[in-house]
Motif scaffolding. Sequence first.
Motif, short mmCIF file in Angstrom:
data_model
loop_
_atom_site.label_atom_id
_atom_site.label_comp_id
_atom_site.label_asym_id
_atom_site.label_seq_id
_atom_site.Cartn_x
_atom_site.Cartn_y
_atom_site.Cartn_z
N ASP A 1 0.70 -11.11 -2.60
CA ASP A 1 2.08 -10.84 -2.20
C ASP A 1 2.19 -10.55 -0.70
OD1 ASP A 1 1.04 -8.26 -2.01
OD2 ASP A 1 2.13 -7.49 -3.75
N ASN A 2 1.06 -10.24 -0.07
CA ASN A 2 1.01 -9.92 1.37
C ASN A 2 1.80 -8.67 1.72
OD1 ASN A 2 -0.32 -10.56 3.71
ND2 ASN A 2 0.77 -12.48 4.10
N CYS B 1 1.40 -5.47 -0.59
CA CYS B 1 0.87 -4.27 -1.26
C CYS B 1 -0.13 -3.56 -0.35
CB CYS B 1 0.20 -4.64 -2.59
SG CYS B 1 -1.43 -5.41 -2.38
N CYS C 1 -3.19 -5.59 0.57
CA CYS C 1 -2.82 -6.66 1.51
C CYS C 1 -2.60 -6.08 2.90
CB CYS C 1 -1.56 -7.37 1.04
SG CYS C 1 -1.84 -8.51 -0.35
N CYS D 1 -5.36 -8.36 -3.55
CA CYS D 1 -3.95 -8.03 -3.77
C CYS D 1 -3.78 -7.39 -5.14
CB CYS D 1 -3.09 -9.29 -3.68
SG CYS D 1 -1.35 -8.97 -4.02
N LEU D 2 -3.02 -6.29 -5.16
CA LEU D 2 -2.82 -5.56 -6.43
C LEU D 2 -2.05 -6.39 -7.44
CD1 LEU D 2 -2.02 -2.07 -4.85
CD2 LEU D 2 -4.11 -2.73 -6.08
ZN LIG Z 1 -0.93 -7.60 -2.23
#
Ligand SMILES: [Zn+2]
Length: 350
Positions: free
Chosen positions: A89-90, A92, A95, A103-104
Amino acid sequence: MRATIIHGERDIRVEDVPDPVLSTGVDAIVRVVAACVCGSDLWPYRGVTEVAAPRRIGHEFVGVVEEVGDAVERVRPGDFVIAPFYQCDNTCLNCRNGMTVHCLHGGWWGRETEGLGFADAGQGERVRVPMADGTLAVVPGGIPDDALIPGLLTLSDVMGTGHHAAVSAGVTEGSTVAVVGDGAVGLCAIIAAKRLGASRIVAMSRHEPRQALAREFGATDVVPERGDEGIARLKEMFDGIGPDIVLECVGTKESMDQALRSARPGGQVGFVGVPNGGPELPVRQMFNTNVGVRGGVAPVRGYIDELLPEVLDGRIQPGRVFDLELPLEEAAQAYRAMDERTAIKVMLRP
Ligand SMILES: [Zn+2]
């Protein structure tokens, strides 16, 4: 559409699969312009890791965005994009810490992830990309010249992974570096070490065409010997103690052993080879030598911004690792060529 499916050991087929459709509002459909076979795809191909059931394969691709979900804000239809070998998602915490590969909310190509749905694999005609705004890097300037496509494709994985080895090991101005592994990642690690300022770079390679490319990428020396002989040669070259840094780009017990025993006392090993060959860290030996080890799966999404301008203006040319291009329909031949090491890296064009 057509896509590559691994059915089992040495059994790669290109078959009809359902066309991807937008489903989450934050996804995109990308028409694949180029994809490729990764060294890590060879683990299931060779039967080192099990293929429990036929599954889609391929995690490196570039392409053109065809459609985006209603909530996608940054990526637009018509954009030329690079997909890293994972989704993120860039935004979290991981990230934001630069660890986009952790990434979570992330996922993997060719897999089903809770909340994201099924993400198509890269070796196919189209891919539904979950979390398109976070995952995809947009190449500025629209559709690039065809000559740039191989270089852009390396930012999906191998160039970013080679860079991660160099960054993890702390390559800096004046470092002396040896690179274990002359596959695409090892060759890209040479590019990375050079651009970070290494003063001397030794490519450990016994294959003539790869040695030549290593030199063009910035290797100052080539050592064809392996094991004890290779280590002795390296020590001899660096004042009897070895180089500051060794980049391990294979992932076997032998390559990690070679890396650990080659670095000078107080030196550093950067490792990015997928450890499927059984390497373990010998803590006592590390205690005795003060050799450190750092690395792991590369957060390549975050490296694209730094490396992309240099690929676009030709300052680095990692795309030269592709020495064979085949139509997607000949994916089985691509795997054979990689497996038999008749090609360094094979590009597939749908
Ligand atoms: Zn993430």
